[in-house]
Design a protein around this motif. Sequence first.
Motif, PDB file in Angstrom:
ATOM      1  N   ALA A  66       0.834  -1.120   0.041  1.00 52.82           N
ATOM      2  CA  ALA A  66      -0.083   0.044   0.126  1.00 52.82           C
ATOM      3  C   ALA A  66       0.901   1.049   0.140  1.00 52.82           C
ATOM      4  CB  ALA A  66      -0.971  -0.065   1.193  1.00 52.82           C
ATOM      5  N   THR A  68       1.228   5.108   0.429  1.00 51.04           N
ATOM      6  CA  THR A  68       0.459   6.035   1.005  1.00 51.04           C
ATOM      7  C   THR A  68       1.223   7.627   1.167  1.00 51.04           C
ATOM      8  OG1 THR A  68       1.274   5.314   3.245  1.00 51.04           O
ATOM      9  CG2 THR A  68      -0.763   4.353   2.445  1.00 51.04           C
ATOM     10  N   THR A 316     -10.276   5.757  -5.027  1.00 49.24           N
ATOM     11  CA  THR A 316      -9.467   5.630  -3.988  1.00 49.24           C
ATOM     12  C   THR A 316      -7.994   5.100  -4.229  1.00 49.24           C
ATOM     13  OG1 THR A 316     -11.350   4.851  -2.592  1.00 49.24           O
ATOM     14  CG2 THR A 316      -9.176   4.425  -1.634  1.00 49.24           C
ATOM     15  N   TRP A 317      -7.983   4.146  -5.328  1.00 53.34           N
ATOM     16  CA  TRP A 317      -6.401   3.528  -5.572  1.00 53.34           C
ATOM     17  C   TRP A 317      -6.518   3.017  -7.125  1.00 53.34           C
ATOM     18  CZ3 TRP A 317      -6.945  -1.399  -7.380  1.00 53.34           C
ATOM     19  CH2 TRP A 317      -8.321  -2.219  -6.665  1.00 53.34           C
ATOM     20  N   PHE A 342      -2.728   4.789  -3.175  1.00 60.55           N
ATOM     21  CA  PHE A 342      -3.645   5.189  -2.414  1.00 60.55           C
ATOM     22  C   PHE A 342      -3.945   6.636  -2.587  1.00 60.55           C
ATOM     23  CE2 PHE A 342      -3.811   0.797  -0.685  1.00 60.55           C
ATOM     24  CZ  PHE A 342      -5.286   0.657  -0.762  1.00 60.55           C
ATOM     25  N   SER A 415     -13.753  -0.783  -1.713  1.00 56.41           N
ATOM     26  CA  SER A 415     -12.242  -0.167  -1.359  1.00 56.41           C
ATOM     27  C   SER A 415     -11.697   0.775  -2.750  1.00 56.41           C
ATOM     28  CB  SER A 415     -11.370  -1.192  -1.349  1.00 56.41           C
ATOM     29  OG  SER A 415     -10.744  -1.936  -2.528  1.00 56.41           O
TER      30      SER A 415
END
Length: 431
Positions: A66, A68, A316-317, A342, A415
């Motif tokens: 992930a 971020t 979101t991603w 993300f 998500s």
Amino acid sequence: MTIAAVPPADAGDVDLATVDLSDRDWWTTPPEYRHAAFDRLRSERPFAFFAEPDIPGFPPGPGYHAVTRYADLEAISSQPAVFCSGKGAVSMQDVPADLNEFYGSLISMDDPRHAKIRRIVSKTFTPRMLERTLDSVRAVVDDVLVRARAKAEAGDGSIDVVADIAAPIPLRVICDMMGVPEADRASVLANSNVILSGGDPELIENDDPLTAFLTAGMEMAALMERLAAERLAEPRDDLTTALVSTEVDGERLSHQEIASFFILLLVAGNETTRNAISQGLLALSQHPDEWARWAADPALDRTGVEEVVRWVSPVTWMRRTATQDGELNGHRFAAGEKFLLFYAAANRDPEVFADPQRFDVGRDPNPHVGFGSKGPHFCLGAHLARRELQVTFRAVFDQLPDLEVTGPPHRLASSFVNGLKRLPARLGGDR
């Protein structure tokens, strides 16, 4: 009443052991908690590893990192040869190549094919077509708001911001562009909801997400196959005609590629704009001073829209896959490893945004990545989306100043898309 803004959660209250970005239920937690978790991940585990969710019919995947931090996301996005999209940009799992390209279109391609297809598509967005579309946005928005007012006045004043304002505006704009008949638009909305449901059981019949997803895609493809054949026989002044007739280096889009691009348009041009509108109105309701500030000053239309997109981060991603071994900002990786970018986390990175948990319609500069980051996959329709949002929010301020959110939002359990299913509101109150 005005829905009170929820103060930012304390990152210290987040137990990272309970954070699972692959768990659909985790995405139903309040946004304030999710952003507090992103704060912890950015500072303590900027390349945190997560197992992929189990999907019936697919073998277990290897997991993903992930991403971020803003700097890491920007670095990955700007190196498409090292971090590719062609292995899958919109799915955590590896899916068959034909499904990957069909549902991902341009955003799941790499150069040189990505560049060629994008050139064909870009050539269809002529200044004349874009100008006509932009001119029509105002008429669409005005009509939608008139209908919302009429519905409220015919009943008890209640409306649903999603169904009555946010959903019909981008749907009508995209369908007008493509020349989709009125009789087909309800099915387009229903199928796009399924494709972007994230498996939310409320939007899936018979609790079989994979079958519902494939069926929705086939129905959308059949529609565009039909329209493409009709436009070849009888050209019209619409985007479908342009797509079937435009050539670059002697190559045209196939009907399947046009169908795939249509699905992409509904993702990028319909769903994202819809959720920016609905969640933008929610944010403004939660921050009435910002509502009043923006409503009073049309000069804030540009910065207000950019702040809505940053704040909401409708997509979101996206995923990238390493094509070789290497190192990025101290993190070593191997070829084949997956990275989920993300955008929602990067858009609250305090290294880039001052006071990132504050909703500020005058924020400037605002280098958000709500339309993507550096590289070849920046949103092709960002200009149109910005125009739709500017027109919509200004029209709401002018025509629905009495819009009042009356209850909590019903959030999509996904998500991938930061969406709302419903947002109760009423017209006729005092702001």
